[in-house]
Design a protein around this motif. Structure first.
Motif, short mmCIF file in Angstrom:
data_model
loop_
_atom_site.label_atom_id
_atom_site.label_comp_id
_atom_site.label_asym_id
_atom_site.label_seq_id
_atom_site.Cartn_x
_atom_site.Cartn_y
_atom_site.Cartn_z
N LYS A 31 0.70 -1.08 -0.05
CA LYS A 31 -0.01 0.03 0.00
C LYS A 31 0.80 1.39 0.08
CE LYS A 31 -3.69 2.23 2.48
NZ LYS A 31 -4.38 2.26 3.78
N PRO A 32 1.31 1.86 -1.16
CA PRO A 32 2.19 2.96 -1.13
C PRO A 32 1.36 4.00 -0.92
CG PRO A 32 1.60 2.16 -3.47
CD PRO A 32 1.13 1.24 -2.59
N GLU A 33 1.91 4.98 0.16
CA GLU A 33 1.38 5.87 0.62
C GLU A 33 2.48 7.12 0.57
OE1 GLU A 33 -0.89 7.94 4.60
OE2 GLU A 33 -1.10 5.84 4.30
N LEU A 34 2.48 8.34 0.02
CA LEU A 34 3.39 9.16 -0.11
C LEU A 34 3.29 10.15 1.22
CD1 LEU A 34 5.14 10.49 -2.49
CD2 LEU A 34 3.53 12.11 -2.58
N VAL A 35 4.43 10.14 1.85
CA VAL A 35 4.40 11.08 3.17
C VAL A 35 5.27 11.97 3.05
CG1 VAL A 35 3.72 8.81 4.48
CG2 VAL A 35 6.24 9.26 4.14
N LEU A 36 6.09 12.13 2.20
CA LEU A 36 6.97 13.29 1.80
C LEU A 36 7.40 13.44 0.48
CD1 LEU A 36 9.84 13.35 4.49
CD2 LEU A 36 8.09 14.73 4.43
N PHE A 37 7.24 14.71 0.06
CA PHE A 37 7.33 14.93 -1.68
C PHE A 37 7.95 16.33 -1.79
CE2 PHE A 37 5.89 16.34 -6.03
CZ PHE A 37 6.70 15.19 -6.61
N ASN A 38 8.95 16.44 -2.41
CA ASN A 38 9.87 17.71 -2.76
C ASN A 38 9.44 18.26 -4.02
OD1 ASN A 38 11.96 19.60 -2.88
ND2 ASN A 38 13.45 18.07 -2.25
N GLU A 39 8.27 19.05 -3.83
CA GLU A 39 7.87 19.92 -4.83
C GLU A 39 8.91 20.57 -5.61
OE1 GLU A 39 4.24 21.89 -4.31
OE2 GLU A 39 3.13 20.39 -3.45
N ALA A 40 9.73 21.32 -4.91
CA ALA A 40 10.75 22.36 -5.57
C ALA A 40 11.61 21.43 -6.13
CB ALA A 40 11.23 22.95 -4.56
N GLU A 44 12.21 21.67 -10.61
CA GLU A 44 13.55 21.66 -11.07
C GLU A 44 13.95 20.27 -12.15
OE1 GLU A 44 16.97 22.06 -8.56
OE2 GLU A 44 15.86 23.10 -6.95
N LEU A 45 13.30 19.50 -11.73
CA LEU A 45 13.44 18.33 -12.67
C LEU A 45 12.59 18.32 -14.01
CD1 LEU A 45 13.89 15.60 -9.86
CD2 LEU A 45 15.64 16.13 -11.43
N GLY A 46 11.63 19.19 -13.87
CA GLY A 46 10.55 19.09 -14.83
C GLY A 46 9.44 18.09 -14.71
N LEU A 47 9.39 17.64 -13.55
CA LEU A 47 8.26 16.63 -13.07
C LEU A 47 7.05 17.27 -12.72
CD1 LEU A 47 10.49 14.06 -11.10
CD2 LEU A 47 9.55 13.70 -13.25
N SER A 48 6.03 16.37 -12.79
CA SER A 48 4.71 16.89 -12.23
C SER A 48 4.74 16.95 -10.87
CB SER A 48 3.62 16.04 -12.69
OG SER A 48 2.34 16.25 -12.04
N THR A 49 4.28 18.11 -10.31
CA THR A 49 4.11 18.35 -8.86
C THR A 49 2.71 17.40 -8.32
OG1 THR A 49 2.92 20.41 -9.26
CG2 THR A 49 5.46 20.53 -8.89
N LYS A 50 2.17 16.71 -9.14
CA LYS A 50 1.02 16.04 -8.51
C LYS A 50 1.53 14.56 -8.75
CE LYS A 50 -2.80 18.85 -9.53
NZ LYS A 50 -4.06 19.06 -10.23
N PRO A 51 2.35 14.01 -7.76
CA PRO A 51 3.07 12.69 -7.78
C PRO A 51 2.03 11.46 -7.66
CG PRO A 51 3.36 13.63 -5.56
CD PRO A 51 2.41 14.62 -6.59
N ASP A 52 2.58 10.34 -8.44
CA ASP A 52 1.80 9.07 -8.14
C ASP A 52 2.57 8.18 -7.35
OD1 ASP A 52 0.69 6.74 -8.75
OD2 ASP A 52 0.62 6.74 -10.82
N PRO A 53 1.92 7.81 -6.04
CA PRO A 53 2.62 7.21 -4.88
C PRO A 53 2.98 5.68 -5.53
CG PRO A 53 0.58 8.08 -4.04
CD PRO A 53 0.83 8.42 -5.66
N ALA A 54 2.19 5.23 -6.95
CA ALA A 54 2.50 3.92 -7.06
C ALA A 54 3.94 3.72 -7.69
CB ALA A 54 1.49 3.54 -8.27
N ILE A 55 4.37 4.93 -8.58
CA ILE A 55 5.74 5.13 -9.30
C ILE A 55 6.79 5.16 -7.97
CG2 ILE A 55 7.06 6.67 -10.48
CD1 ILE A 55 4.68 7.40 -12.09
N PHE A 56 6.30 5.89 -6.94
CA PHE A 56 7.75 6.32 -5.88
C PHE A 56 7.74 5.01 -5.10
CE2 PHE A 56 6.68 10.66 -7.19
CZ PHE A 56 7.81 10.72 -7.88
N GLY A 57 6.63 4.24 -4.96
CA GLY A 57 6.48 2.95 -4.09
C GLY A 57 7.18 1.64 -5.03
#
Length: 481
Positions: A31-40, A44-57
């Protein structure tokens, strides 16, 4: 909505011979749950600031990714070992708008062929520590890998106790290490070693590609980067804790925040790591260990320096000898700035060393001593009222009067080089305990907010500059593996 919007991944590492990596997909978590995300950083990386926890998990591999585990070796506490990414996978390189490449790595993403019996997982506490300290280092202006996200896995990981699991997304200019070259040298294959060196030069020192001695010039550049990096560590009282050759990057970025911590009371022999029982990586030993690690790096490059082994060794030794002078130059320049010195005088180093000696003798706090001097509050130092300090202070003031810089310029220079706050060990532990024990990430987020600009000298930082309560027990950190 396209959850992969913003990903622009490539994987250049697989252009190397396959001996240097193995394909390895991240293992899914419950159960991937985003608890910290570095929007800044995402911006800088050109990524979406609406992250998908499934990717980061690790449950979803983003478009363009080609997940691999990198092979490397390393001297761990002086003992040589063949290693590799045992609990991390490199998704690829995010190519930003200006063409810069940034490795995107998932740490704690499951077993790989290099796991050596481990479970490939990570626990929440160490992943939060790495996020906090790496971002604090970035705020301090020290070369470092960055942290993009922490995802809890919804699973427990067995260590001494059952602990909540997590996955950290780590961002670096690359994960190439001295240990990567040690691994290449161990293959005893000239072509593979040359391929790695050529790839690394193209990525981290492209201006050297057509130079007369590209491999020697490359070695000298790495020496310069390491000298600068370790000097910056010393200047803020940072203790890495595990300066194994597999934890020292070619790029000159700080990496692998395991048992790291910042020094409170100034003591050159300070060790925090529970596994560093001999003090190999104590604060005072970091500069010479840097030289030792670079000597191991030089050994791997000898076949590229010259076909004559004797000549190659001579070239390596001549280049390596520059490290000590380079390190000292960076350190002395930094210490001058910390004391507001805008010119150079022969007696500057003795004046600096006298201050450090007094700080050690009086068990003064490292960061807050320089903070007090910056703010013109010598009465807030542990040495105040001592005859030796009174005499030193007069000498320092006389030294500042001999330069043309105004008092305001001196104060501004000191504010730019002496952080008002650092990630104090008790504050980091407070944030980790709240997150791990209570699921409360607000403490960590608030700490990260004030650490983002440690030179601000703002009112909301005052409480974070306060020292911990005295303790009979020395502070200890743990590797987290």
């Amino acid at each position: 909505m396209d959850t992969h919007k913003g990903w622009n991944l490539q994987q250049s590492y697989t252009k190397l011979p396959d001996a240097f990596y193995t394909k390895a997909n991240p293992s899914e978590v419950e159960k991937p749950e985003l608890v910290l995300f570095n929007e800044a950083l995402a911006d800088e990386l050109g990524l979406s600031t609406k992250p998908d926890p499934a990717i980061f998990g690790g449950n979803v591999v983003p478009e363009g990714a080609e997940p691999i585990a990198q092979a490397y070796a390393g001297h761990q506490f002086g003992q040589f070992t063949m290693l590799g990414d045992g609990r991390a996978v490199l998704l690829g390189e995010q190519v930003a708008s200006e063409g810069e490449r940034y490795d995107i790595q998932l740490k704690g993403s499951g077993r790989t062929p290099f796991s050596r019996g481990g479970d490939g997982r990570a626990t929440l506490g160490p992943m939060l520590r790495e996020y906090i300290i790496s971002e604090a280092m970035h705020g301090l202006g020290i070369p470092t890998n960055r942290s993009l996200a922490v995802v809890t896995s919804g699973e427990y990981v067995q260590r001494e106790d059952l602990l909540p699991g997590a996955v950290l997304t780590r961002v670096a200019s690359s994960h190439l290490r001295i240990g990567t070259f040690q691994y290449a040298a161990g293959l005893q294959d000239y072509d593979k070693l040359k391929a790695l060196a050529d790839y690394t030069i193209e990525r981290h020192a492209p201006e050297l590609v057509d130079s007369e001695q590209p491999y020697l010039s490359f070695f000298e550049k790495v020496i310069e980067r390491q000298a600068y990096l370790i000097a910056q560590w010393q200047l803020v009282g940072f203790i890495h804790g595990v300066m194994n050759t597999d934890n020292m990057t070619i790029s000159g970025e700080t990496i692998d925040y395991g048992p790291c911590a910042f020094m409170d009371t100034y003591n050159p022999k300070t060790v925090f790591s529970s596994i560093d029982r001999q003090g190999r990586y104590a604060y005072v030993n970091q500069p010479p260990i840097g030289a030792w690690n670079l000597a191991r790096f030089a050994e791997t490059l000898l076949p590229l320096f010259h076909e004559d082994q004797e000549k190659a060794v001579e070239m390596a030794q001549e280049a390596h000898a520059k490290y000590e002078k380079s390190y000292h130059s960076y350190w002395l320049k930094g210490m001058r700035s910390k004391l507001g010195m805008t010119t150079e005088e022969a007696q500057d180093q003795p004046l600096i060393e006298d201050l450090l000696e007094m700080m050690e003798k009086n068990e003064a706090d490292y960061t807050n001593t320089f903070r007090a001097l910056t703010l013109g509050r010598p009465n807030e130092t542990a040495m105040y009222g001592k005859p030796a300090f009174t005499n030193w202070y007069k000498q320092w003031q006389a030294r500042l009067e001999r330069q043309e810089s105004s008092e305001a310029d001196v104060r501004e220079l000191m504010k730019r080089t002496n952080p008002s706050i650092i990630p104090r060990n008790h504050r980091v532990e407070e944030a980790l305990d709240a997150a791990v024990e209570e699921g409360d990430f607000s403490v960590a987020k608030q700490l990260l907010a004030v650490l983002a600009d440690p030179y601000a000298y703002s009112e909301d930082q005052e409480v974070y500059a306060e020292l911990p309560e005295p303790s009979a027990q020395p502070y200890r950190t743990f590797c987290g593996t």
